[in-house]
Design an enzyme around this catalytic site. Structure first.
Site, mmCIF file in Angstrom:
data_model
loop_
_atom_site.group_PDB
_atom_site.id
_atom_site.type_symbol
_atom_site.label_atom_id
_atom_site.label_comp_id
_atom_site.label_asym_id
_atom_site.label_seq_id
_atom_site.Cartn_x
_atom_site.Cartn_y
_atom_site.Cartn_z
ATOM 1 N N GLU A 397 0.818 -1.207 0.000
ATOM 2 C CA GLU A 397 0.000 0.000 0.000
ATOM 3 C C GLU A 397 0.856 1.262 0.000
ATOM 4 O O GLU A 397 0.731 2.141 0.849
ATOM 5 C CB GLU A 397 -0.969 -0.020 1.185
ATOM 6 C CG GLU A 397 -1.995 -1.123 1.021
ATOM 7 C CD GLU A 397 -2.905 -1.293 2.218
ATOM 8 O OE1 GLU A 397 -4.103 -1.581 2.017
ATOM 9 O OE2 GLU A 397 -2.426 -1.154 3.363
ATOM 10 N N GLU A 473 -4.355 -10.147 0.372
ATOM 11 C CA GLU A 473 -5.224 -9.987 1.537
ATOM 12 C C GLU A 473 -6.653 -10.272 1.098
ATOM 13 O O GLU A 473 -7.109 -9.751 0.074
ATOM 14 C CB GLU A 473 -5.153 -8.571 2.131
ATOM 15 C CG GLU A 473 -3.813 -8.195 2.720
ATOM 16 C CD GLU A 473 -3.789 -6.785 3.287
ATOM 17 O OE1 GLU A 473 -4.884 -6.230 3.589
ATOM 18 O OE2 GLU A 473 -2.690 -6.215 3.409
#
Length: 930
Positions: A397, A473
């Protein structure tokens, strides 16, 4: 000192592999002297060897100073806890000064000071001389200490600043915890080795690189000795896989030292868009793991690391992503030894820049290029010899930018044997796999079929379609949940392009707290925090498995069972291993009581076996076949259950039978049936076989789960008023049966539910309830639950039930629950989520015996029993907020809304949405066994 420098360090030695050496070393862990200053401007005279630190405190190393009374932890998920103004940092910058005196052994010369992890900007002095500084909190750094060491007493001084320009690179979803949190060592080892051990067609190929002078490598178990750097040999070797983690002990010898390491032969490749290990497709059944301990933060003891790996193996996890930084090297040793595929992730995240449109993001700022490359180099060089590591990840991220190319280009040149991973760039311009987070089931299926939405750039689109896909994820394990696991796994297994994924995440990051039991964001007064979003794991902070982990074990099972008349077909789902290490046990139970049990003989490759003949008799009968370890394994004892399957052999007859029904009679203000009674005015049951009760009455509300809250359902439910229903009695009619007509509705709306109760008494004295429910109006959104609630005296201590168990189950969870006879106290029925919420529901119950009475379904019902009300549960924020009251609150349900994974990702799948609909709940109440 310029804390706003982009330079990642100074004075440091080149990064090298983590190795076990016979060179002399001094362990400098232990009790250090410590002083915390509120700013970075504290005097530097503490670095003098003769400085008087008697007024300072003691602090253990490794540790985080906020966990020892110096300042406080702070938690954010995305937001930076300081202004986004790189490279500038706050003037209020907690700064920890450390001092450690140590005696140098006689005859010692030379040496390196090694720090395995310090958060976040670290300066080091030895005997008053500054050796240099380093950033990159979760990575090692070394200084040449030889010129500054003295015979006898030496003084090591270290200053650690919490904030620096490097802090902008470390915005991972976790507690901000500064300090020297990994090992500190003085070592005379200088070796660096890179072993290459590939595997193809039953043979291993071995070579190695080494720094320094004359070096040789030996592998006694393979008959290899005296191998020179750069030379390559082929040997008869067994492959390393996570299922068969075969390691060979090796030694690398030089005139100065001998280092030992363990070699695993394996080859990771990508062919036709499929991820392969040793030429076979690889399906990752993984979890994301932060380093965390409730007392020690990221200073995780070795025993806890081993416990993590053992728990993963025992719950059929085969892979781990080291979110979002390289772990302690001991953890990787355990993955090599016990068998886990690993994605090793760089210590990089700049998530908070997304809140300002990614302006000035370090990932795309050339000033930060050296720092990002430095972090990639230090990770790869430290961890390059681990066979468990199958991919390098550029970070997490951190948006997109030119610095990703710098990292990727270097990594490919240094280690072309491992694919590169990064999720944050949808174009996959610098990666070898297509990775996503929280893609829905529908999108995952489209990607599996190569039918995903195309990229604008045809060349990049074609390149990405040739890549394996994984979910780095998915299925956010926050609170009650996650739901939808089985549906994801079915997709992963169906499409070869799908390489599996990693659940978010392994553990709840609840810090031990004297008042709250476990603390989360905001519990330390942080002005900026993300609440309980850090409580999102498959295990509780003390590493007790949650229901989510038990479900995951079931979904990840490497063995499946297919039942037909008189036989069971056992299917091997391992990627590399056979079934020779397993034993198979078949059990027949009637109403949960075992009537037959026997071992099954099966070949190592799986196949069919005859199941035992079951004697006839009354009651519902089930066949269960279990796969257990036949002998002790390094990760589990003999008898440990790996997988199970279950099939119904004979259903039970209707549970509402009971002969002719005598009438109920009016007696003053009550309507009486033996020692049971109803209030004549309201028609409410007030006495059940002599037991004082309240209810049952229709209930549509549940204490919201994290998924309900973050996914928006709670807001809709509260706006509608489902937590404050009103109950109106329209008629109480008595003839041979008691009919109670009611309307249940929230205020300020014309929506409602017509609920008609019909009570009768069977010939054998049971109370029979039939509840007809009919919605009025247009109910647009799903509702929380559909059932009845009643309260019982506190003397009710527990329950025995027949149905799925022993743990909780909701429409899209409870995969680990199997039909049987179970017993639990009221306390044991609760799932102690760190943030209290709806929990403990047992679905598919046939009958439940509470001692004073038994309730049966026709055919089944859902059951929840607690010592606090739904309102009290919904209001609680920590476990200690739940205080047992004077009543037991019993819920008997027709249906629940699904759980989903909407804290991150999709809500419940459409088939698990509970829409208001006409329904009937049939229950039978019998006098209990007590």
């Amino acid at each position: 000192m310029d804390l706003e420098t982009f330079t990642p360090g100074s004075g440091r030695l080149e990064p090298r592999a983590a190795l076990r050496s016979d060179a002399p070393a001094l362990d400098l862990n232990g009790t250090w002297r410590f002083r915390l200053s509120p700013t970075a401007k504290a005097p530097e005279d503490f670095a003098r060897p003769d400085y008087d630190d008697t007024a300072w405190d003691d602090l253990p190393v490794p540790s985080h100073w906020p966990l020892h009374g110096h300042g406080a932890p702070a938690y954010t998920n995305v937001s930076y806890p300081f202004p986004i103004d790189p490279p500038h940092v706050p003037g209020e910058n907690p700064t920890g000064d450390y001092r450690r005196a140590f005696d140098l052994p006689e005859g010692w010369t030379g040496g390196r000071l090694r720090f395995d992890g310090a958060d976040s900007f670290t300066r080091v002095w030895l005997n008053g001389h500054e050796l240099g500084f380093s950033t990159g909190s979760r990575l090692p750094f070394e200084f040449d200490a030889g010129a500054w060491l003295r015979p006898g007493r030496n003084v090591l001084a270290v200053r650690v600043y919490q904030w620096s320009a490097a802090s902008y690179l470390e915005d991972q979803d976790m507690w901000w915890l500064p300090g020297i949190f990994r090992d500190v060592t003085l070592t005379r080892s200088a070796a660096d080795v890179f072993v290459h051990a590939s595997y193809e067609d039953g043979r291993g190929t071995l070579s190695f690189e080494s720094s320094g002078g004359p070096v040789t490598l030996s592998v006694p178990g393979l008959g290899v000795s005296g191998l020179q750097p750069g030379a390559e040999i082929t040997v008869e070797a067994e492959p390393w896989t996570a299922e068969t983690p075969r390691l060979y002990d090796a030694v690398v010898t030089s005139p100065e030292e001998t280092v030992s390491l363990r070699i695993g032969f394996r080859t990771i490749s990508i062919q036709d868009g499929v991820l392969l290990a040793n030429g076979r497709p690889l399906l990752l059944k993984g979890v994301n793991r932060h380093e965390f301990h409730p007392e020690h933060g990221r200073a995780v003891p070795y025993e806890t690391m081993r416990e993590d790996v053992l728990l993963m193996k025992r719950h059929n996890v085969n892979a781990v992503r080291t979110s979002h930084y390289p772990p302690h090297p001991d953890f990787l040793d355990l993955c090599d030894e016990l068998g886990l595929w690993v994605i090793d992730e760089c210590d990089l995240e700049t998530h908070g820049f997304g809140q300002v449109g990614w302006r000035a993001n370090p990932t795309d700022d050339p000033h930060y290029a050296d720092a990002l490359l430095d972090r990639m180099r230090r990770m790869v060089e430290r961890d390059k010899n681990h066979p468990s590591i199958i991919m390098w990840s550029l970070g997490n991220e951190a948006g997109v930018g030119r610095n990703l190319a710098v990292m990727a280009d270097w990594a490919r040149e240094r280690d072309p044997s491992r694919p590169l991973h990064y999720e944050g760039d949808r174009s996959c311009a610098h990666t070898d796999v297509y990775s996503r987070m929280y893609a829905s089931h529908a999108e995952v299926e489209a990607i599996g079929r190569l039918a995903e939405d195309p990229l604008d750039d045809p060349e990049l689109d074609a390149r990405r379609r040739a890549m394996p896909f994984l979910q780095c994820e998915y299925a956010h394990a926050m609170g009650n949940g996650p739901g939808g696991l089985a549906e994801y796994q079915e997709l992963f297994a169906r499409y070869p392009r799908l390489a599996g994924g990693f659940i978010w995440e392994w553990i709840d990051h609840g810090l031990a707290h004297p008042a709250y039991e476990y603390a989360y964001g905001g519990d330390y007064g942080e002005p900026v925090h993300d609440g309980n979003f850090v409580i999102d794991g498959l295990v509780f902070p003390d590493r007790t498995p949650s229901p989510g982990l038990l479900d995951l074990k079931k979904v990840f099972e490497p063995v499946t069972f297919e039942f037909a008349d008189g036989v069971v077909r056992v299917v091997n789902g391992y990627d590399f291993a056979d079934l020779a290490h397993l034993a198979f046990v078949a059990t027949v139970q009637a109403e949960g009581e075992t009537v037959v049990e026997q071992r099954l003989d099966l070949p190592a490759g799986g196949g069919e076996a005859k199941v035992p003949d079951a004697p006839g008799g009354a009651g519902e009968r089930w066949l269960t076949v279990r796969a257990v370890l036949a002998a002790d394994q390094p990760w589990g004892p003999a008898g440990h259950e790996v997988a199970w399957g279950q099939t119904l052999l004979a259903p039970a007859p209707s549970r509402r039978e009971g002969g002719a029904a005598p009438g109920l009679v009016r007696d003053a203000g009550d309507i009486v049936a033996g020692d049971s009674a109803f209030d004549a005015g309201s028609g409410r049951l007030v006495r059940l076989f002599g037991l004082e009760v309240e209810g049952p009455r229709l209930d549509l509300w549940r204490a919201p789960t994290d998924n309900d809250r973050y996914g928006g359902l709670e807001g809709k439910w509260r706006a509608l008023g489902l937590h404050r229903l009103t109950h109106r009695v329209d008629a109480v009619e008595l003839d041979d049966a008691l009919t109670v007509r009611t309307r249940v509705a929230p205020a300020a709306t014309d929506l409602g539910m017509r609920a008609t109760y019909r009570w009768s008494v069977s010939g054998d004295g049971a109370l029979l309830m039939s509840l007809d429910i009919e919605p009025e109006g247009e109910w647009a959104d799903p509702i929380p639950r559909l059932g009845v609630t009643m309260s019982l005296p506190r003397s009710i201590g527990g329950v025995t039930w027949f149905g799925p168990g022993p743990g909780e189950a909701y429409p899209d969870t409870g995969l680990a629950a199997r039909v049987g006879r179970w017993t639990a106290t009221i306390e044991e029925l609760q799932t102690p989520y760190v943030y209290p919420q709806e929990n403990g529901h047992r679905a598919g119950v046939r009958w439940a015996d509470f001692g004073a009475f038994t309730v049966s379904g026709d055919p089944v019902f859902g059951m929840t029993a607690r010592r606090w009300s739904t309102g009290e549960l919904a209001a609680a924020q920590h476990r200690p907020d739940l205080v047992p009251g004077d009543r037991v609150h019993l819920h008997l349900d027709l249906a629940h809304q699904g759980i989903g994974t909407a804290t991150c990702g999709p809500g419940a799948l459409p088939q698990y949405d509970l829409k208001a609909h006409r329904a009937t709940l049939n229950l039978r109440f019998d006098r209990g066994t007590a």
